[in-house]
Structures are given as C-alpha cells and as structure tokens.
Design a protein around this motif. Structure first.
Motif, mmCIF file in Angstrom:
data_model
loop_
_atom_site.group_PDB
_atom_site.id
_atom_site.type_symbol
_atom_site.label_atom_id
_atom_site.label_comp_id
_atom_site.label_asym_id
_atom_site.label_seq_id
_atom_site.Cartn_x
_atom_site.Cartn_y
_atom_site.Cartn_z
ATOM 1 N N GLN A 1 40.771 39.619 37.121
ATOM 2 C CA GLN A 1 39.889 38.543 36.638
ATOM 3 C C GLN A 1 38.483 38.858 37.109
ATOM 4 O O GLN A 1 38.111 38.571 38.248
ATOM 5 N N TRP B 1 34.585 34.632 34.675
ATOM 6 C CA TRP B 1 34.866 33.839 35.870
ATOM 7 C C TRP B 1 33.649 33.596 36.758
ATOM 8 O O TRP B 1 33.751 32.943 37.786
ATOM 9 N N LEU C 1 44.200 32.062 30.694
ATOM 10 C CA LEU C 1 44.948 32.871 31.664
ATOM 11 C C LEU C 1 46.416 32.442 31.705
ATOM 12 O O LEU C 1 47.336 33.266 31.581
ATOM 13 N N THR D 1 41.284 39.053 41.769
ATOM 14 C CA THR D 1 39.872 38.781 41.478
ATOM 15 C C THR D 1 39.070 39.194 42.704
ATOM 16 O O THR D 1 39.600 39.179 43.820
#
Lengths: 640, 421
Positions: free
Chosen positions: B51, B285, B305, B329
């Motif tokens: 992400q 994000w 997601l 992430t």
C-alpha cells in the motif's frame, strides 16, 4: 618519499596530455596513429572488427557507418569519438525547443513546482477551497489549475521530466558523438539517482548535464567530486541532513532520547554508498567504522538553500546565512559553490580516521575533498571501476587479465577514464571471440539501435520511452543507488522478451506513433522482389557482419509459403496503421497540455539529414515490415 | 482438497508421460524435479500487496476507547457505538474497531483467517516515503545499497526448480521487492503475454512462428531458454480465455487496479503454472488533505482494499490452503490530524495477513494508550513490531523458508506468532 614519486608521474602526465592534444589538433592523419587495435590476431577482418567496435561504443550503427569507420581507420574513429567534438547540429536543432534543459536548479524549482506545492499555492491564493481538494481528478478542476499555472508562468513537473527523457532519446539517436552518449548513460547509472525519490527528482536534469556529462572522459576524481556536491546526490543519499551536532546514528531509534521530527545527527547513507558503490566496491576493504568516520568527515556537506526545498535543516541554513551575511561566510569556514554548500556549523570538528588515514581536528571543508581524493585514487577503486567498465563494454564476466591491465592504467594515469578506455580497446581480450556478441542489449539500447539501424525519424521520443518501459527499463526511475544491473540475465525474462518481439513488429510496421520508418527508402527506394530478398537485404543492413545463415535458413521456408503471404497482406489491407505521417508532429505524446512556445519543427531530419519523404510510408508492404519486425525481434539483434 | 490434488497429479503426469502438446516444458520440468525426489507437492503461494503512500493504521483499525485519539482527531475519529446518524466501526475485540467500509473483512476476521498486526513498522525512523519503501522492500532498514529485494531473495531460497511464473509482479515495472538475480516477471496485464500486431492477427501468428524458430536456433543459451519459455507461456495463456475469465464462487472483483491485479493473480494460480510469489500494489494512501472518516478518500481506499482481497479469497475456493496474502505499507500517520483535515507522515501502521494457517481473529502487536509520553518522537504511534518479524514468520510458516540470515541479514528479533505453528 611521496614527493619523489610524484614528480615523474606528473611529467609523464603532461607528456601524455600534450601528445594526445596535438594528435587531435593536427588531425589523425598527420601522425602515425597512437593506438593499435589487435583484432587481426583474433582472426577478425577489419570490417568485422569495425562492426564489433561500433556495436560497443555507439547505440547501434548502420552498414554505412561501419563502412565509414573502416575507411577512416578503426583507431582514428575511436580517437575521434574520444575527442567528443564532432559537430552535432541535428541534436542542437532538435533540442532547441526544450526550454527546461537550459535552466538552473533555482529556475527549475520556480518554473516546475511539485504537484503538492501547486495545490498548496492554489489553496493559499484562494483559487481552490481546501475542502474540495480531494476532487482534483475532475476535468474542470484540472483546467482551473492549468489556468492558474499559466498565469503564474509555471508548468507541471512532469513536463520537466518529459523534456529530460526526450533529450536522452534524441541525443542517443542522433548525436554524432556516440561515445559521449554511451558514457553519459554508463556514468549516470554508476552514480545513480532516481526520479522515484521526490526530494531529489527535479534536480536530476541538472545533475546529468553539469555533474555527469562534462566529466565522462575526464579524471574519475572530478566525476566523483561533481556528483558528491550535486543537489541530486546530496538529497538522494541524504547527506544534506547529516550533521555532527549530535551523534544519533543513521536514524536509528533511540527510545531514551526522543527527538523532535527533524533529527539532527549523523546520516551514513552517502558515506556508505560512496565507498560500496561509487569507489572501493563492497569488497574494497573498508569496515563499518570507516563508514561512520567517513560520514563524520562529510558532515556539513549540504545544498545551498533553493527556495523552500530541502526541509528544516536547509531552511535553518537560510536563516543563518541571512544573519551572518553572505560576504562573511567564507571567513567563517563556510563554502558556497553554486548549489553546493559546506555548512561549517554542522560539521563535526573532531579528529577522524578513515582507511587508516587520519583527518586532524578542524579540517573543515578540505577534509571532505581529501577523503574523496583518497577514495578516487584507491587501488580498490581502480579495480572496481575497471571491472565495471569492462562489464559494460566487453562481457558480463570479463577476464581478470583485462581488468588488471585497465586497473594498472587507472593507477598510472591518475584515474584518467579516457586512458582506461584506450587500454581496454587495445587489449586482445576486447577482440576475442568470447567477447563478440556476448552482451545483451538493454531495452534502451535495443530501442535506440533499432531506430538508428532503420534510420527512423523520431518525432515523439516519449513514445519510444513507453516501449522501453514496457521492455523493462524505466529510464531515470531505477530506485536503488546500485543503478540497473548490467547483465543479460537481468534484462531477459519471458514478459520482457515478448515485449521486445512486439516492439520490433510495431516499429517496423509504423505502429508506434511519431516514430517513422521508411523501409523502401532505406533500401534506396528499391522494393525487394520477394520476401526472401527482403530478408537477405535487411538482415545484412540491420546486422552488419553477423553470420546470418542460420537465421535465413530457418525463416525462408515460412516466408515462402505463398498462401501465408497472401493471407497476411489481405488481412492487413483491411486496417490502416495508427500513424498518419502528416499528423505525427501535432502532438508530442500524452501531456495533458502542450506548453506554449514548444513548437516542433515541421519536418525532422533523419540521421543522414534528409527530409523524410512521406509518400511511401506505412502499410504499403505489410510483408516487408513483417520481415523487418522479425529481424528486430530476433535473438541475434538482441545481442551486441 | 485431497481429491483435487490427486486429480492434478494424475492428470499432469499422464499428460507429461504421453507428451501431448500443450503442457509447457517448464511446468513438466518443475513437476519432474519433484517426481525425481519422490515427492509431488503443490507449491505454496505468497501474495504481497504494497500500500504505497503510508496507510493510516489508526483509522483502518482504531483503538476506539482511546480518549487521547479522540482529542487528537476531532473530525477524524469514529466510534464503535451504534448511532442513528453514522455507521459505527466494526468492533473486533472491544478495543479495536475496523473502518466501517471494511465489512468485507469482517467474516474473514471472525472466521480466524484474517489477522491484524498493529504497531508494525521499521526500526529506521525515516519519514520519507522513498526511503521507508526502499528499506521495507530491500528488507534492510539501515542499508541503502542492498541490491536485491526481500521477495527476490525469498524466491531464491525456495530451492526446487522454477518456472518462469515463479515470481510475478502485476505492475508495469519491477518493484524494489523483486530486484535481484532470481528470475521474475513484471507484467501489468496478462493479455500482453502474446505476440501482437494490432489489426493483423494473421501477421502476428506468422511472426510468432518465425520468432519461435529463431529463438530455437540461437547460440545464446539465455535467449534460447527464455525464448522457449516465453512461447510455452504464450501457448498456455492462449488456451485459457484470459479476457473472459469467470471467477469462481460468484466472486466479484472491484474494477480497480488492485482488483484487476488480484484477479489476474488468481488466474495464474488456477493455471498451475508454478506461481509462488506474487506482488501487487495499491495507491492513494498519502492522505494529507481531507482524509475523511466514515466516508471520503480513506473510506474509498479501504473499501477497495478489503473488497478486492475478499473477492480474491472467495475466488480462490479450493486453492485457499495454498495461499497466504499479506499487506504492507511504509509507515503510518500522525496521531494528531493536521490543519487540512488529513494526517502527516508518522511511524507505525498496521497490516493484514490472510490465510488458513494464519493465527486469525486477533489484533496482534502492542499498541499503548496514545498519551504523548507513549508516542514516538512525541507524536506518532510507536513501532513495537519490526516488519521483519512478521515477514519472516510468514515466509517461514507458509513458504518454509527459514534462512533469515539471507532473507533479513541484519535482523535478529523474535517472531510474534501471527502464523499457526
């Protein structure tokens, strides 16, 4: 001891310089050539040798260029390339509309602000309500933002990168000084920086122009120092924040000492990579202690404040400079050279030891220069750099004997890159059968050698870039400081290989917008009588001096199937190619807006400076373009 | 489960035995290498989703009783309490609540197939996207010069024979995680896996035959082998109707980049072409402006997601035992919301791990009360679990790779039990 060694070396250098300089002034013909290429001993004819030489030191060559090199003498051709002084009017003309390429970093920052910054400014100026920021994908909103940029005399940052990438493709395709382009590519990759890192992205065009390009055939030390001081490198490997005020090692979390956001302290990233990747090599004989000490030597090496870029540390420098006054900086040990700034107040003033050499306390800016000089001349560097050059130009696994010869020259000639290249080209190992066709072209090399071999007209360089990306090489976006690996194994995988074949087919059939191929004209306006003849003629033209018997033998039966040929031509007749030649100059690829004043010349020269004749283009002879597409996608053409 | 494998085993080997055309030589070879050691075992598959941009872990999985969080985020915090005017968080365990747009994840969590690790991050406190992604993907948080990515090293540690589809990234260029010596493929669309000549399929066909001949005769071993594998792959994909793929069990993928990537990974898995490590990306994000709460940017992101991943899981059906999926992430976001309705770069975030052998239904990790003295640098959710502890455990338990000195050379920590032993 040291001094007595130095004097004769210096004298020798002066003599070498004079000799090479005079041979250049007087023209090669007045002197017996200084160089001698031992290709005959390797069993090569002069023409075979020329094809090999040009395949390694250019981005691809046509039959005519191979002939020309034979005519002038291979050694003379090489010397001419080393001089890097052939007129390049075509390139100049093609780049004349690329206004971003001339700008300083400060002007780039003003003219091409980052996307986030544009938004900030627009919100601040009341153009955009901050509550509607998340709707920026709406067309009317984008149009509003475009208008705002225009009014402010600014352009979107992607336009900067478009111009930058296009210039690389145009130079590689059209420049007469091919070796300079090949080496610019090589050294950029060696000292890699990446557009993927936003902090350094907009400084990369100037980095290539001012730090890499002028030094590609000079002393290695100059190249190293130029990169070390460049904003792109200082920001990419974080040395710009490194400071000796507080020894917080490399962002390591210290739970007992929570710091505010801008951690002031030592950052080892550049110090480590300058040893591991730029000079000594990973096995070059340094320790973690050396890395830390070198990082301390380089504390305070940062960028001179450019607008509000570079974060807190740099902005504090701005305030400090204003307070002290520019004129008084030098007296206090600060150094300001262009975009480079040595911030004496951030420098660790204590004594350090790197690789056994002691740097006395209070060495200031000069100790950083001394460190780089030491690294540039280290025996490990000589070996590491020589090997890397040999990997690029000879084979993925070059013989140690060759590396040793080159490393010796590197040491003897004060790190003179030109001399190292001469040693390499004069070595038998360069010409041995084991070296021939052993390198696999990178996607960039494949694309450029294809358009060069076919004498294509590149009107929309970015279209070529899209294919290069698809084939696995996103130019200037390689994330790691290692640069792209330089070996065939890296480039060749199933997905990438299929894209190489598809690229050949698309290029030869004029299905890449703005890349114009005229196959009939390439063959002196003579249309081959049969597909078999086309195969013979064009294979030889595109791949001079290669043994193509097997290629031709394998393809002939397939191409001779009369049914198939008819079917292919019939099927193709129902569609038209995507390129309408007279429309191709309207729009230089996918920018959302075309900057004003960026007028493209109506007709672009082909490489032999003719204006292209559009009458015979595209799709008239499907079978011919099919054959040429197969040649470009063939395994033989992937090799150099 | 067992019967399906038995069928594949018998079918695959039978085809191989009578050498009927259509079984790619690399699949045969890989199958054969297992046969030779007397053990036919289907490959396990690890699917990783990066992400990019740094997901706000505190909004995805909120410690909803934390008064400090409510104070720090006047417009960005949500409640788990049922209310008329808003949708509550999905209460996971009385302390943490999943974002209301992640309902697709709820059954997976309740079923104990989905685990969450909260407070996960890097020991390097950089807040640069670039550096943090680079470190996470290379797996060496203090060394920029690591040339390979951790997933590439993982591929190299698998040991047995590889097919060209062993490591596939559904991205247009090779991700940092895949950099390295072990062969891997980056492809944004499976349909590109063909010789193509727009508007002239006949010509493409003829060109394909010609290329096949040429790559068959070349003296370059590399080009010869890869050429053969490419054409095997093309033929294989031609047999499958890639364009009109029908997901199993009525799974519906969102028409988003992540949904499309996962759909294609599912296709590759079902084709049995030897996929073992797959990679996909999810963007958007970096929510500095107007992150939103129950609705808005973040809400749309987590909806995409969770529904993409849930669709993938449904589609996997009988393959579920073979697959583990993990998200990652680069860092989390500030505890406090900023002046533009968003959050800035922080430290720890959370991640999701899905699979039948996952210690699911649990929020793992250590999240302290968000009082200022518990925050890293006085502002961010502290990193309490090194990402390498989790990556290493997943690689170990699922792919049976336990050579951490190669996978994460500088790491000497403990695993935290996100996988069942």
């Amino acid at each position: 001891m040291k001094k007595s060694l130095r004097t004769p070396l210096f004298a020798l250098l002066v003599i070498t310089t004079i000799v090479s300089f005079s041979s250049f002034i007087g023209g090669p013909s007045l002197f017996t050539p200084k160089l001698k290429f031992p290709y005959k001993k390797a069993g090569l004819t002069e023409r075979q040798a020329a094809a090999h030489l040009l395949s390694r030191f250019t981005f691809g060559a046509t039959t005519a260029e191979v002939d020309a090199a034979v005519k002038m003498g291979l050694e003379n051709w090489f010397e001419q390339q080393l001089a890097m002084s052939l007129p390049d009017d075509t390139v100049k003309q093609l780049l004349s509309s690329y206004d971003a390429l001339q700008l300083s970093n400060a002007d780039i920052v003003k003219t091409y602000p980052r996307p986030g910054k544009i938004l900030q400014m627009a919100v601040k100026d009341g153009l955009i309500n901050k509550d509607s920021v998340n709707k920026t994908d709406r067309p009317e909103y984008r149009a509003q933002l475009q208008g705002y940029l225009k009014e402010k005399g600014m352009k979107p940052q992607q336009e900067l990168f478009r111009q930058f990438i296009n210039q690389k493709i145009l130079r590689a395709t059209y420049s007469n000084n091919q070796l300079q382009e090949v080496l610019t590519d090589f050294w950029f990759n060696h000292f890699n920086v990446s557009i993927t890192k936003n902090d350094c992205a907009e400084f990369i065009p100037v980095y290539e122009r001012d730090a890499i390009r002028p030094n590609v055939l000079g002393k290695f030390e100059d190249l190293l120092v130029a990169t070390a001081k460049s904003p792109a490198m200082l920001l990419y490997l974080d040395n710009f924040v490194s400071s000796g005020n507080d020894m917080v090692a490399n962002n390591r979390v210290n739970p007992n000492n929570p710091k505010p956001r801008q951690v002031q302290g030592l950052n080892e990233n550049y110090a480590r990579e300058v040893m591991e990747l730029h000079t000594l090599g990973v096995d070059g004989g340094y320790t973690q202690k050396d890395v830390t000490e070198a990082a301390r030597v380089l504390t305070g090496w940062t960028i001179f404040p450019i607008e509000d870029y570079g974060g807190g540390g740099v902005q504090n420098a701005r305030k400090m400079i204003d307070r002290i006054g520019e004129d008084k900086l030098e007296g206090l040990g600060f150094v300001h050279q262009g975009d480079f700034f040595f911030a004496a107040n951030r420098h660790d003033k204590n004594e350090k030891t790197v690789l056994g050499k002691t740097f006395k306390a209070n060495g200031g800016y000069e100790e950083g220069m001394e460190l780089l000089k030491m690294l540039a001349h280290h025996p490990s560097t000589a070996k590491f750099i020589s090997r890397k050059i040999a990997v690029r130009f000879v084979s993925d696994d070059p013989p140690q004997s060759l590396i040793d010869k080159m490393a010796k020259t590197f040491v003897d000639k004060d790190g003179d890159i030109r001399e190292v290249l001469i040693t390499m080209a004069c070595a038998p190992e360069f010409w041995e059968p084991a070296a021939l066709r052993e390198k696999t072209k990178s996607p960039f090399e494949l694309a450029i050698s294809s358009v060069r071999s076919l004498n294509a007209t590149v009107r929309q360089p970015f279209q070529l870039n899209n294919w290069i990306n698809k084939m696995g090489q996103k130019m200037y976006y390689y994330q790691a400081p290692t640069g792209f690996p330089d070996n065939g194994k890296y480039w060749i995988n199933t997905g990438a290989l299929l894209n190489r074949m598809n690229f050949g087919l698309a290029l030869a059939s004029n299905r890449i917008p703005g890349i114009i191929v005229d196959l009939v004209k390439l063959n002196n306006n003579h249309e081959p009588e049969s597909t078999e003849a086309a195969l013979m003629t064009f294979s030889k033209m595109v791949m001079p001096e290669r043994n193509l018997d097997e290629t031709i033998k394998r393809l002939t039966p397939m191409l001779n199937d009369p049914d198939l040929v008819k079917k292919v031509n019939d099927a193709a007749g129902k569609t038209t190619p995507v390129v309408e030649p007279n429309m191709a100059n309207n729009n230089d690829e996918m920018m959302m807006d075309k900057p004003e004043g960026d007028k493209k010349p109506k007709d672009r020269p082909t490489r032999n400076n003719d204006v292209i004749n559009t009458s015979m283009l595209a799709g008239n002879n499907t079978m011919l373009s099919q054959v040429v597409g197969i040649i470009i996608g063939s395994p033989e053409f992937q090799r150099k | 489960m067992a019967s399906r494998r038995g069928f594949i085993k018998a079918g695959g080997l039978a085809l191989f035995g009578i050498s009927v055309g259509g079984v790619p030589s690399f699949v045969a070879r890989a199958a054969n290498s297992r046969k030779s050691i007397g053990l036919y075992k289907k490959n396990k598959i690890l699917v990783c989703i990066f992400q990019r941009g740094a997901m706000d872990g505190l909004m995805a999985v909120t410690p909803f009783n934390d008064e400090y969080l409510k104070a720090a985020r006047p417009t960005l915090s949500m409640s788990a309490a049922k209310a008329q005017d808003t949708t509550p968080l999905i209460d996971l365990d009385g302390r943490f609540g999943m974002h209301p747009s992640m309902t697709a994840f709820e059954p997976l969590f309740r079923d104990k197939r989905l685990a969450i690790v909260h407070g996960i991050g890097s020991p390097n406190n950089t807040r640069s996207h670039f550096d943090a992604q680079d470190y996470m993907e290379s797996g060496t948080p203090f060394n920029k010069g690591t040339s390979s990515g951790w997933l590439n090293r993982a591929t190299g540690l698998l040991g047995h024979d590889a097919t060209p589809f062993r490591a596939v990234s559904l991205t247009s260029s090779m991700p940092r995680s895949f950099y390295g010596d072990n062969p891997s493929v980056a492809i944004s669309n499976l349909q590109d896996f063909a010789i193509q000549l727009k508007g002239n399929p006949m010509g493409a066909n003829m060109a394909a035959k010609s290329f096949e001949e040429l790559y068959d005769q070349t003296s370059s071993a590399l080009l010869n082998k890869t050429g053969k594998e490419s054409f095997d792959a093309v033929k294989l994909l031609q047999k499958t109707d890639v364009r009109n793929y029908q997901p199993a069990n009525n799974a519906v993928y969102p028409n988003s980049p992540l949904g499309n990537s996962l759909k294609q990974i599912a296709q590759l898995i079902k084709m049995d072409v030897g996929l073992e490590v797959a990679f996909a990306e999810s963007g958007g994000w970096d929510t500095h402006f107007n992150q939103g709460a129950v609705t808005g940017i973040f809400s749309r992101n987590v909806l995409d997601l969770s529904t993409s991943i849930a669709a993938f899981w449904t589609d996997m059906g009988t393959y579920q035992d073979d697959v583990t999926l993990m998200t990652m992430t680069e860092f989390g976001r500030t505890v406090k919301q900023n002046g533009t309705g968003g959050t800035d770069h922080g430290r720890a975030s959370c991640n999701f791990i899905l699979g039948n052998n996952v210690s699911g239904g649990v929020v793992h990790g250590d999240v302290k009360t968000l009082a200022i003295e518990n925050l890293e640098d006085g502002r961010d959710l502290a990193v309490t679990t090194d990402f390498r502890a989790v990556f290493s455990e997943v690689a170990d338990r699922h792919l049976r790779i336990n050579n951490d000195t190669v996978l994460f050379p500088d790491w000497k920590g403990q695993k935290i039990g996100v996988m069942n032993a």
